[in-house]
Design an enzyme around this catalytic site. Structure first.
Site, PDB file in Angstrom:
ATOM      1  N   LYS A 148      65.060  36.546  82.510  1.00 21.90           N
ATOM      2  CA  LYS A 148      65.588  36.198  81.182  1.00 21.90           C
ATOM      3  C   LYS A 148      64.697  35.198  80.477  1.00 21.90           C
ATOM      4  CE  LYS A 148      70.475  37.362  81.361  1.00 21.90           C
ATOM      5  NZ  LYS A 148      71.851  36.896  81.144  1.00 21.90           N
ATOM      6  N   LYS A 190      67.003  49.170  86.601  1.00 16.42           N
ATOM      7  CA  LYS A 190      68.457  49.226  86.537  1.00 16.42           C
ATOM      8  C   LYS A 190      68.915  49.586  85.119  1.00 16.42           C
ATOM      9  CE  LYS A 190      72.461  46.339  86.955  1.00 16.42           C
ATOM     10  NZ  LYS A 190      72.940  45.111  86.382  1.00 16.42           N
ATOM     11  N   LYS A 243      72.796  47.085  79.889  1.00 21.74           N
ATOM     12  CA  LYS A 243      73.456  47.234  78.595  1.00 21.74           C
ATOM     13  C   LYS A 243      72.596  46.699  77.465  1.00 21.74           C
ATOM     14  CE  LYS A 243      76.384  43.411  80.061  1.00 21.74           C
ATOM     15  NZ  LYS A 243      77.730  43.103  80.539  1.00 21.74           N
TER      16      LYS A 243
END
Ligand code: TRP
Length: 333
Positions: free
Chosen positions: A115, A197, A200
């Site tokens: 992140k 992965k 979203k």
């Protein structure tokens, strides 16, 4: 353990639409746990603000997430479903746990590294200490098991380390939790890049299938899914695209990999992908109908949030009071 009850705790961020990866890897399995455990599910809105949010959207997604959990089969009479920011003990315990969490430990967290690489303009302290807040979520409820996707395993392990460290000073203060990773469907991969992965927040809308995608959109996304060279529907490590679609199909239909290989023997990828899309759309249609009903009743959802927060606070208060006493904070009678 809380009294005689074993506790299961999990959370989800209201930071975007939930994907079929969230559904198959986590939410769908939630209902089963309530038979065995006292179960808590939190909508982690305080976690969400570690990256910049538009307030009105965060608020809307919080309602949506509560409704979606319920639509996916989570019965609020059997489970405590609540919004994190409505239970102030989370933020309070997080501060205390921060003081028992090491800089080096936090620096090793893969999610932080990812992140902070993606949000270089906002590498804030909350993003860094996020695992201490997550540990507070878990430890407040004296949790035994934490059903999560594999990507959260590292955070649960850090939570164990924090709990053990504190228990060394004050034996038995916290139950030390175990991560519980579902066997099948634990990791659903992106349809565009099956080595990553399904996320979203993926920028490529074709990479991700959302629980609330309509039938046509779902089928279209599966038809565009990246497959591998060759044409056989076979579950193999060198065919990550096909293997991912087989996993999804297996999760939605309950069929084993062998059964799926037999079903699609001699059939091209096109037909297989269509079948996966249809299976997903069929399985999710009742969830979508229920969701629409719930979202039409805002007051009903708010009543639900209030009830959940009251239930959660009852537990959280007890643990936090014990912890504050151990810390040496003055207790007024
Ligand atoms: N950090 C989790 C995620 O991003 C969500 C979460 C917050 C959570 N608190 C939790 C998961 C406690 C399990 C237990 O997916």
């Amino acid at each position: 353990m809380f009294g005689e009850q074993k506790v299961s705790y999990s959370g989800v961020q209201p930071s975007g639409n939930l994907t079929i990866g969230n559904y198959l890897g986590a939410i769908r399995n939630f209902a089963e746990y309530s038979a065995q455990y006292k179960t808590f599910y939190c909508v982690a809105d305080e976690h969400a603000i570690t990256v910049r949010q538009v307030p009105a959207e965060l608020r809307r997604r919080t309602y949506e997430t509560v409704a979606l959990y319920m639509a996916c089969g989570l019965d609020p009479a059997q489970n405590t479903l609540y919004v994190q920011s409505m239970v102030h003990e989370h933020a309070e315990l997080a501060w205390i746990l921060n003081c028992f969490t090491m800089f080096g430990e936090l620096s090793r967290m893969t999610q932080f590294k990812d992140k902070s690489a993606r949000h270089t303009d906002n590498i804030n302290a909350g993003l860094f200490t996020y695992p201490a807040l997550m540990a507070a979520d878990i430890l407040l409820y004296q949790t035994d098991v934490v059903p999560v996707g594999i990507d959260q395993k590292q955070h649960v392990e850090l939570c164990r380390d924090i709990a053990e460290r504190i228990n060394q000073i004050w034996p038995g203060l916290f139950t030390v939790p175990e991560p519980m990773i579902p066997q099948n469907g634990m990791k659903i991969m992106s349809l565009a890049d099956p080595t990553r992965k399904m996320s979203k927040s993926d920028e490529n809308p074709n990479a991700v299938v959302y629980i609330l995608d309509d039938r046509d959109t779902m089928i279209r996304k599966f038809r565009r899914a990246v497959t591998d060279s060759g044409s056989e529907v076979r579950y193999a490590a060198d065919k990550p695209g096909v293997a991912n679609l087989m996993t999804i199909y297996s999760c939605f239909t309950g069929k084993s990999m062998e059964e799926i290989e037999r079903e699609f023997a001699g059939v091209g990828y096109g037909e297989f992908k269509l079948a996966v899309g249809e299976a997903a759309a069929d399985a999710l249609a009742p969830v979508q109908r229920r969701y629409t009903e719930l979202m039409a009743d805002k007051a009903g959802l708010e009543a639900q949030m209030k009830k959940g927060a009251e239930e959660a606070s009852w537990y959280a208060r007890r643990t936090l009071a014990k912890v504050k006493k151990k810390m040496g904070f003055v207790q007024l009678s």
